[in-house]
Design a protein around this motif. Structure first.
Motif, PDB file in Angstrom:
ATOM      1  N   ARG B 277       0.837  -1.187   0.000  1.00  0.00           N
ATOM      2  CA  ARG B 277       0.000   0.000   0.000  1.00  0.00           C
ATOM      3  C   ARG B 277       0.885   1.255   0.000  1.00  0.00           C
ATOM      4  O   ARG B 277       0.687   2.200  -0.758  1.00  0.00           O
ATOM      5  CB  ARG B 277      -0.909  -0.014   1.215  1.00  0.00           C
ATOM      6  N   ALA B 278       1.894   1.202   0.861  1.00  0.00           N
ATOM      7  CA  ALA B 278       2.761   2.375   1.001  1.00  0.00           C
ATOM      8  C   ALA B 278       3.512   2.658  -0.292  1.00  0.00           C
ATOM      9  O   ALA B 278       3.737   3.799  -0.662  1.00  0.00           O
ATOM     10  CB  ALA B 278       3.752   2.143   2.138  1.00  0.00           C
ATOM     11  N   LEU B 279       3.884   1.608  -0.956  1.00  0.00           N
ATOM     12  CA  LEU B 279       4.653   1.805  -2.187  1.00  0.00           C
ATOM     13  C   LEU B 279       3.752   2.101  -3.376  1.00  0.00           C
ATOM     14  O   LEU B 279       4.238   2.370  -4.459  1.00  0.00           O
ATOM     15  CB  LEU B 279       5.483   0.552  -2.486  1.00  0.00           C
ATOM     16  N   GLY B 280       2.453   2.023  -3.152  1.00  0.00           N
ATOM     17  CA  GLY B 280       1.541   2.313  -4.256  1.00  0.00           C
ATOM     18  C   GLY B 280       1.571   1.243  -5.327  1.00  0.00           C
ATOM     19  O   GLY B 280       1.432   1.531  -6.512  1.00  0.00           O
ATOM     20  N   LEU B 281       1.793   0.000  -4.921  1.00  0.00           N
ATOM     21  CA  LEU B 281       1.893  -1.067  -5.901  1.00  0.00           C
ATOM     22  C   LEU B 281       0.516  -1.597  -6.281  1.00  0.00           C
ATOM     23  O   LEU B 281      -0.380  -1.569  -5.468  1.00  0.00           O
ATOM     24  CB  LEU B 281       2.754  -2.202  -5.340  1.00  0.00           C
ATOM     25  N   PRO B 282       0.311  -2.116  -7.461  1.00  0.00           N
ATOM     26  CA  PRO B 282       1.308  -2.134  -8.537  1.00  0.00           C
ATOM     27  C   PRO B 282       1.490  -0.762  -9.165  1.00  0.00           C
ATOM     28  O   PRO B 282       0.542  -0.002  -9.264  1.00  0.00           O
ATOM     29  CB  PRO B 282       0.702  -3.115  -9.540  1.00  0.00           C
ATOM     30  N   GLU B 283       2.710  -0.482  -9.583  1.00  0.00           N
ATOM     31  CA  GLU B 283       3.036   0.828 -10.148  1.00  0.00           C
ATOM     32  C   GLU B 283       3.603   0.627 -11.545  1.00  0.00           C
ATOM     33  O   GLU B 283       4.532  -0.142 -11.737  1.00  0.00           O
ATOM     34  CB  GLU B 283       4.081   1.509  -9.251  1.00  0.00           C
ATOM     35  N   GLU B 284       3.034   1.303 -12.536  1.00  0.00           N
ATOM     36  CA  GLU B 284       3.541   1.111 -13.899  1.00  0.00           C
ATOM     37  C   GLU B 284       4.570   2.160 -14.284  1.00  0.00           C
ATOM     38  O   GLU B 284       5.255   2.018 -15.277  1.00  0.00           O
ATOM     39  CB  GLU B 284       2.395   1.121 -14.913  1.00  0.00           C
ATOM     40  N   ASN B 285       4.645   3.212 -13.497  1.00  0.00           N
ATOM     41  CA  ASN B 285       5.654   4.231 -13.788  1.00  0.00           C
ATOM     42  C   ASN B 285       6.957   3.829 -13.096  1.00  0.00           C
ATOM     43  O   ASN B 285       7.222   4.199 -11.955  1.00  0.00           O
ATOM     44  CB  ASN B 285       5.155   5.581 -13.295  1.00  0.00           C
ATOM     45  N   LEU B 286       7.762   3.043 -13.786  1.00  0.00           N
ATOM     46  CA  LEU B 286       8.957   2.481 -13.162  1.00  0.00           C
ATOM     47  C   LEU B 286       9.906   3.580 -12.705  1.00  0.00           C
ATOM     48  O   LEU B 286      10.511   3.514 -11.644  1.00  0.00           O
ATOM     49  CB  LEU B 286       9.696   1.574 -14.144  1.00  0.00           C
ATOM     50  N   LEU B 287      10.025   4.588 -13.548  1.00  0.00           N
ATOM     51  CA  LEU B 287      10.962   5.654 -13.235  1.00  0.00           C
ATOM     52  C   LEU B 287      10.524   6.379 -11.960  1.00  0.00           C
ATOM     53  O   LEU B 287      11.329   6.673 -11.081  1.00  0.00           O
ATOM     54  CB  LEU B 287      11.004   6.624 -14.420  1.00  0.00           C
ATOM     55  N   TYR B 288       9.236   6.613 -11.873  1.00  0.00           N
ATOM     56  CA  TYR B 288       8.745   7.276 -10.673  1.00  0.00           C
ATOM     57  C   TYR B 288       8.960   6.393  -9.458  1.00  0.00           C
ATOM     58  O   TYR B 288       9.377   6.852  -8.390  1.00  0.00           O
ATOM     59  CB  TYR B 288       7.251   7.603 -10.819  1.00  0.00           C
ATOM     60  N   PHE B 289       8.676   5.111  -9.606  1.00  0.00           N
ATOM     61  CA  PHE B 289       8.817   4.206  -8.480  1.00  0.00           C
ATOM     62  C   PHE B 289      10.246   4.203  -7.954  1.00  0.00           C
ATOM     63  O   PHE B 289      10.497   4.318  -6.753  1.00  0.00           O
ATOM     64  CB  PHE B 289       8.414   2.779  -8.894  1.00  0.00           C
ATOM     65  N   LEU B 290      11.194   4.103  -8.879  1.00  0.00           N
ATOM     66  CA  LEU B 290      12.597   4.063  -8.457  1.00  0.00           C
ATOM     67  C   LEU B 290      13.003   5.387  -7.827  1.00  0.00           C
ATOM     68  O   LEU B 290      13.707   5.433  -6.820  1.00  0.00           O
ATOM     69  CB  LEU B 290      13.489   3.745  -9.654  1.00  0.00           C
ATOM     70  N   GLU B 291      12.542   6.450  -8.420  1.00  0.00           N
ATOM     71  CA  GLU B 291      12.866   7.777  -7.891  1.00  0.00           C
ATOM     72  C   GLU B 291      12.358   7.908  -6.461  1.00  0.00           C
ATOM     73  O   GLU B 291      13.034   8.431  -5.583  1.00  0.00           O
ATOM     74  CB  GLU B 291      12.206   8.805  -8.804  1.00  0.00           C
ATOM     75  N   ALA B 292      11.165   7.389  -6.202  1.00  0.00           N
ATOM     76  CA  ALA B 292      10.566   7.588  -4.889  1.00  0.00           C
ATOM     77  C   ALA B 292      11.022   6.540  -3.878  1.00  0.00           C
ATOM     78  O   ALA B 292      11.115   6.837  -2.689  1.00  0.00           O
ATOM     79  CB  ALA B 292       9.042   7.556  -5.016  1.00  0.00           C
ATOM     80  N   HIS B 293      11.315   5.326  -4.329  1.00  0.00           N
ATOM     81  CA  HIS B 293      11.487   4.252  -3.362  1.00  0.00           C
ATOM     82  C   HIS B 293      12.804   3.510  -3.396  1.00  0.00           C
ATOM     83  O   HIS B 293      13.058   2.693  -2.524  1.00  0.00           O
ATOM     84  CB  HIS B 293      10.367   3.222  -3.546  1.00  0.00           C
ATOM     85  N   ALA B 294      13.631   3.737  -4.416  1.00  0.00           N
ATOM     86  CA  ALA B 294      14.892   2.983  -4.439  1.00  0.00           C
ATOM     87  C   ALA B 294      15.657   3.315  -3.174  1.00  0.00           C
ATOM     88  O   ALA B 294      15.877   4.492  -2.861  1.00  0.00           O
ATOM     89  CB  ALA B 294      15.700   3.343  -5.677  1.00  0.00           C
ATOM     90  N   PRO B 295      16.049   2.301  -2.405  1.00  0.00           N
ATOM     91  CA  PRO B 295      16.552   2.579  -1.061  1.00  0.00           C
ATOM     92  C   PRO B 295      17.897   3.285  -1.025  1.00  0.00           C
ATOM     93  O   PRO B 295      18.178   4.021  -0.089  1.00  0.00           O
ATOM     94  CB  PRO B 295      16.665   1.192  -0.420  1.00  0.00           C
ATOM     95  N   LEU B 296      18.743   3.082  -2.019  1.00  0.00           N
ATOM     96  CA  LEU B 296      20.110   3.573  -1.871  1.00  0.00           C
ATOM     97  C   LEU B 296      20.415   4.861  -2.630  1.00  0.00           C
ATOM     98  O   LEU B 296      21.511   5.380  -2.531  1.00  0.00           O
ATOM     99  CB  LEU B 296      21.096   2.500  -2.348  1.00  0.00           C
ATOM    100  N   LEU B 297      19.459   5.362  -3.376  1.00  0.00           N
ATOM    101  CA  LEU B 297      19.763   6.546  -4.179  1.00  0.00           C
ATOM    102  C   LEU B 297      19.925   7.780  -3.311  1.00  0.00           C
ATOM    103  O   LEU B 297      19.252   7.943  -2.303  1.00  0.00           O
ATOM    104  CB  LEU B 297      18.650   6.789  -5.197  1.00  0.00           C
ATOM    105  N   GLU B 298      20.823   8.640  -3.750  1.00  0.00           N
ATOM    106  CA  GLU B 298      20.971   9.903  -3.046  1.00  0.00           C
ATOM    107  C   GLU B 298      20.051  10.934  -3.691  1.00  0.00           C
ATOM    108  O   GLU B 298      19.541  10.724  -4.785  1.00  0.00           O
ATOM    109  CB  GLU B 298      22.429  10.372  -3.154  1.00  0.00           C
ATOM    110  N   ASN B 299      19.915  12.047  -3.015  1.00  0.00           N
ATOM    111  CA  ASN B 299      18.935  13.026  -3.490  1.00  0.00           C
ATOM    112  C   ASN B 299      19.212  13.523  -4.893  1.00  0.00           C
ATOM    113  O   ASN B 299      18.307  13.660  -5.704  1.00  0.00           O
ATOM    114  CB  ASN B 299      18.869  14.216  -2.527  1.00  0.00           C
ATOM    115  N   TRP B 300      20.483  13.793  -5.176  1.00  0.00           N
ATOM    116  CA  TRP B 300      20.780  14.323  -6.514  1.00  0.00           C
ATOM    117  C   TRP B 300      20.439  13.289  -7.572  1.00  0.00           C
ATOM    118  O   TRP B 300      20.031  13.627  -8.670  1.00  0.00           O
ATOM    119  CB  TRP B 300      22.230  14.777  -6.621  1.00  0.00           C
TER     120      TRP B 300
END
Lengths: 437, 551
Positions: B277-300
């Motif tokens: 629920r929190a991740l909004g799954l299923p999500e078809e916007n892969l880019l958005y999903f990674l941008e919002a939830h990928a655990p290791l990415l830095e802000n930039w």
């Protein structure tokens, strides 16, 4: 609507991106270049290079469907005889050749593009340098090039640097408070109107007082303006040049090759590629490079490039004849004081036994002292492994030259067995050595 | 000629028409006086230009005349236009940066440039005559090599047709903001430059490579493109962060009363459910999903992903309305050039040149011709616009049966303008493709099934086929359907943190395995942990294939 002419805008907006692309494909490019140089003529260096590289490092993947499986339907124009339910034989190459495939399958098998000449040479001669450039530098006092070296406060008129000069002028005028013409004009105008009685001073003073005041101020401004000139000699700046001694910027390259019957066409091709690389490399370092082709059997002669590589001649093999011919040409046309001399010799290593010693002597006594660098490449497709025909795996000439390569810095020898060896060998010969600097 | 030739013409929308008219009048007078001795033109008007050469005066004059027709006679409503004259080389530059005047730096643009340059230099491909940019004011690049007749066509095509379409089409209105696109691009360039300065070119390229690979999956298709609203975006992010906290916070999970009353569920299921629920799954916007939830990415890195995603959204309407947009522009230039000729404002030579160009643009090779490469959007679009005009003015009985709302309404321009505003390619075809046009184009539908030896003709231009052809052609013009549908179905944030993707396979059309693996490697890099993509048959739910980045 506005029309803007952008044609004067700097072009090459994509230069940065292009460089990024080139650097990304560097490895592949270098392989492609090695392939490319196999097909070139020795002195053809003027053109840019068309290079074909595989798209590995530059492929941009995306999720897409495999066009060879599954069911899809297409709407096409231009039906002539089909009726509903007709069956059409699938064209032999499978289903991928319709509209879809040509739209999104970019056909990215190989990537062809043209490098500029500089890009080409940069890649080709990355980390290579000419050995022993130092020696001639000392001798070449007459070759000096002017080089920019900041600015001077004096100099000839044609070197006046307007931008700098005006910058100083502006700063000085601002600092000394040179009145602007507009300020003077304004006072003059007010004065005129006061005198004509058009206006009265705003603070209610009598007009005469104001007129006197303005006159005095005007006088002051004018005086100041004449005292602070627009451009003062103090402002002048000139481009300054220094003369930096340059190594002699011309070189001659001698290509010596054995064309006796023992050298077959394949071996000549190998030699040609080596010569060509050397020529390109020298061109990069010198303003002008002359190439002299000397072929020899049992006697040597200077020939043009085409004869050199393709002419037929038979006879015995006396290597020293070529060396002598080279010395003669140097004597005649290329005084060592103004030419850098490079020698590349290619041979299959055969020589009349008695001549080898003579050759080594010629090199040691006469040739090596006047040359910048000499490379001897032995063309040897069989790598001397032709079972027992020759008693050792070293040729006569190789054995004779070997001690020289030990004792002389500017002489190197390598073996080339197949086209693939040429570039590595060349690279090896000229790679940057810490010891020379 | 001066480098920059500012013009006194007004930029405000309202005043423009009047001023333009006035200027045209005075200028026509001048030309008239100058050519008093010349043989009288056939019609009332004066030639706007003669011969192939152009200069800024002829362009200005022609533009004004064209604009007068577009606004006055065709009823188009335009953004103010800025014409920019560029060289062929600059045109190549523009190609490489996807037609945009400003773009961030990336090697792939260099690659595109090298490709285009090679094609161009070899003479395999001629350059576009013009590029128009959906901005306000509308930017229209025209090439200096064009002859004056071509410039006139190009102005009518891009500065009138496309311009009107950009301003009114719903898809563009919803997805893009013409006022800010240039600013957005400048922001993108700045952002990339800054990131490169701080984190190095390689690190930035790595992220951009990955983001580019996913840019087709970076668009919210289901929402049918509400324009990304920055404030809403920020709210959405805050909510997401909040939800994420909830999902991962054990304490919260244990203490908050459970909504489900009687049913006792396994705590693990509960947790997974909360997470989904929190991740909004299923999500078809892969880019958005990674941008919002990928655990290791830095802000930039997230900023870069967002930037690529927003630019992808900018190009989305172009994909969805390609055929209509070109049809609208082609129809417009055809109308305008003909009217200029009728008024005697262009000579026969210019008209012939125009017709040659026009014929080239709308050529539609048959499926068995050598030059065939799918439906030509210009040809189809132009044919449909002409057809609608015909239906409005001279309907047949068939048209009256098929299009009762518009047949014979006598208002072709208004009808077209409404169609341009409301539809996308897919819905436009579904609404307006007429049996007559199907017959003219002799369309037929072919089934290509890898399981069968032969192609099968499923429909042709007859009574039984019209509707099916229309539907099939409409689907073929739907980029959403053309794109494989891939969703994030599960992301295990606590255990091995593996990311699960799913491709719903329609008609057994699976993904290209090699390409998929390459994209998955990019996803795995962004996500930071393992990734797996399953292909699932959309009808049976059966799992057909599994892809891993490391295969």
């Amino acid at each position: 609507m506005r029309i803007i002419d952008r044609r004067q805008n700097p072009k090459g907006k994509n230069l940065g991106n292009r460089q990024r692309f080139v650097s990304r494909t560097r490895t592949q490019l270098r392989e492609a270049l090695a392939e490319n140089i196999r097909r070139r003529s020795v002195s053809d260096t003027s053109s840019g290079e068309t290079v074909t590289i595989p798209t590995d490092g530059t492929h941009e993947p995306e999720f897409k469907r495999d066009h060879s499986i599954g069911q899809r339907s297409r709407v096409l124009p231009g039906n002539k005889e089909f009726r509903e339910g007709d069956q059409i034989r699938r064209p032999p190459q499978g289903g991928g050749s319709g509209s879809n495939a040509s739209e999104d399958g970019e056909g990215e098998d190989d990537f062809v593009f043209t490098l500029s000449r500089d890009e080409f040479l940069d890649l080709l001669f990355e980390d290579l340098r000419l050995p022993d450039m130092v020696k001639r530098e000392l001798k070449s006092e007459e070759a000096a090039k002017p080089k920019r070296a900041g600015y001077a406060t004096s100099g000839p008129q044609n070197r006046l640097n307007m931008v700098r000069t005006m910058r100083y002028s502006l700063a000085r005028r601002a600092a000394l408070g040179r009145p602007k013409p507009a300020a003077i004009e304004e006072i003059e105008r007010e004065l005129e109107r006061l005198q004509a009685g058009e206006i009265q001073p705003a603070d209610g003073r009598p007009a005469e007082t104001r007129i006197a005041e303005l006159k005095e101020r005007l006088e002051h401004l004018k005086r100041k303006r004449s005292k602070v000139p627009y451009i003062d000699p103090y402002d002048l700046r000139y481009n300054r040049f220094e003369h930096v001694p340059q190594p002699i910027a011309q070189a001659v390259m001698f290509c010596l090759m054995d064309v006796s019957a023992s050298m077959n066409q394949e071996m000549k091709e190998l030699a040609k590629r080596f010569f060509m690389l050397l020529h390109l490399f020298l061109q990069r370092h010198y303003d002008s490079v002359h190439v002299v082709f000397i072929r020899h059997t049992n006697f040597a002669s200077e020939v043009d490039e085409d004869t050199f590589f393709h002419g037929q001649q038979t006879g015995g093999t006396i290597v020293s004849s070529a060396l002598k011919e080279m010395l003669r040409v140097v004597e005649e046309r290329y005084p060592t004081s103004s030419w850098n001399i490079y020698v590349a010799q290619a041979s299959d290593g055969d020589d009349v036994p008695g001549d080898v010693k003579h050759c080594a002597e010629l090199l040691r006594e006469h040739i090596l002292p006047i040359t910048q660098y000499m490379a001897y490449v032995e063309i040897d497709p069989g790598q001397r492994l032709r079972t027992g025909f020759v008693d050792s795996d070293e040729s006569d000439l190789w054995r004779g030259y070997e001690p020289l390569s030990q004792e002389q810095d500017n002489f190197t020898m390598r073996r080339i067995g197949e086209p693939g060896d040429i570039y590595p060998v060349f690279h090896d010969l000229f790679r940057q050595r810490e010891t020379t600097s | 000629m001066s480098a920059d030739k500012p013009n006194t013409g007004a930029h405000g929308g309202g005043k423009k028409g009047g001023q333009a008219k006035r200027r045209t009048k005075t200028q026509t007078k001048k030309t008239g006086a100058a050519k008093a001795g010349a043989p009288a033109p056939k019609k009332s008007g004066q030639l706007l230009f003669e011969g192939a050469d152009w200069n800024f005066d002829t362009i200005q004059r022609t533009y004004d005349a064209i604009e007068e027709i577009a606004q006055g006679e065709l009823g188009l409503d335009l953004y103010p236009t800025r014409l920019e004259v560029i060289t062929a080389e600059q045109m190549l530059d523009a190609y490489a940066s996807v037609g945009m005047p400003v773009m961030y730096s990336h090697w792939s643009f260099g690659k595109r440039f090298a490709q285009q340059e090679t094609l161009y230099r070899k003479g395999l491909q001629s350059l576009a005559l013009e590029i128009v940019i959906n901005a306000n004011p509308s930017l229209c690049y025209i090439m200096e090599e064009n002859t004056m007749a071509t410039q006139a066509t190009v102005i009518a095509h891009a500065a009138m047709g496309h311009n009107h379409f950009f301003k009114h089409n719903q898809t563009f209105k919803r997805w893009t903001d013409a006022d800010s696109i240039l600013e957005d691009l400048r922001y993108a360039r700045r952002l990339v430059a800054e990131c490169e300065e701080y984190h190095g070119q390689q690190a930035v390229e790595r992220i951009l490579d990955a983001a580019h690979a996913l840019s087709a999956q970076g668009v919210d298709r289901d929402r049918r493109g509400d324009r990304p609203d920055l404030a809403a975006e920020r709210r959405r992010r805050a909510q997401q962060r909040h939800a994420e906290r909830e999902a991962t916070d054990d304490l919260w999970l244990r203490t908050v009363p459970k909504p489900s009353g009687g049913q006792v569920r396994e705590p693990e299921d509960e947790q997974l459910e909360a997470q989904r629920r929190a991740l909004g799954l299923p999500e078809e916007n892969l880019l958005y999903f990674l941008e919002a939830h990928a655990p290791l990415l830095e802000n930039w890195q997230r900023d870069l992903l967002q930037m690529v995603r927003e630019l992808a959204a900018y190009f989305e309407p172009q994909r969805q309305t390609k055929m209509m947009n070109e049809g609208c522009a082609t129809w417009t230039h055809y109308q305008i050039m003909n009217r200029l000729r009728d008024k005697g404002q262009i000579d026969e030579g210019a008209m012939l040149e125009f017709l040659h160009l026009h014929a080239h643009v709308i050529a539609q090779p048959n499926f068995d011709d050598r030059g065939f490469s799918g439906m030509n959007p210009y040809a189809l679009g132009f044919a449909m616009m002409q057809d609608i005009e015909r239906i409005c003015t001279e309907p047949t009985d068939e048209d009256k049966a098929w299009f009762p709302q518009i047949a014979g309404n006598g208002k072709p321009y208004q009808t077209l303008r409404e169609a341009w505003a409301e539809f996308r390619d897919e819905s436009f075809i579904l609404q307006y493709l007429s049996p007559r046009l199907i017959r003219d184009l002799r369309l037929f539908k072919l089934r290509d099934d890898s399981a069968e030896d032969n192609y099968v003709v499923e429909a042709i231009h007859d009574d039984a086929g019209y509707k099916r052809l229309r539907r099939a052609l409409s689907e073929a013009h739907d980029p959403v359907a053309a794109q494989p549908r891939i969703e994030v179905t599960e992301a295990n944030l606590r255990g091995d943190r593996k990311l699960y993707l799913e491709h719903r396979v329609q008609d057994r059309r699976q993904l290209d395995a090699m390409e998929t693996r390459r994209v998955l490697r990019h996803i795995a890099f962004l996500w930071g942990y393992d990734v797996q993509l399953s292909e699932v048959d959309a009808d049976t739910g059966e799992r057909i294939a599994v892809h891993n980045p490391k295969d």
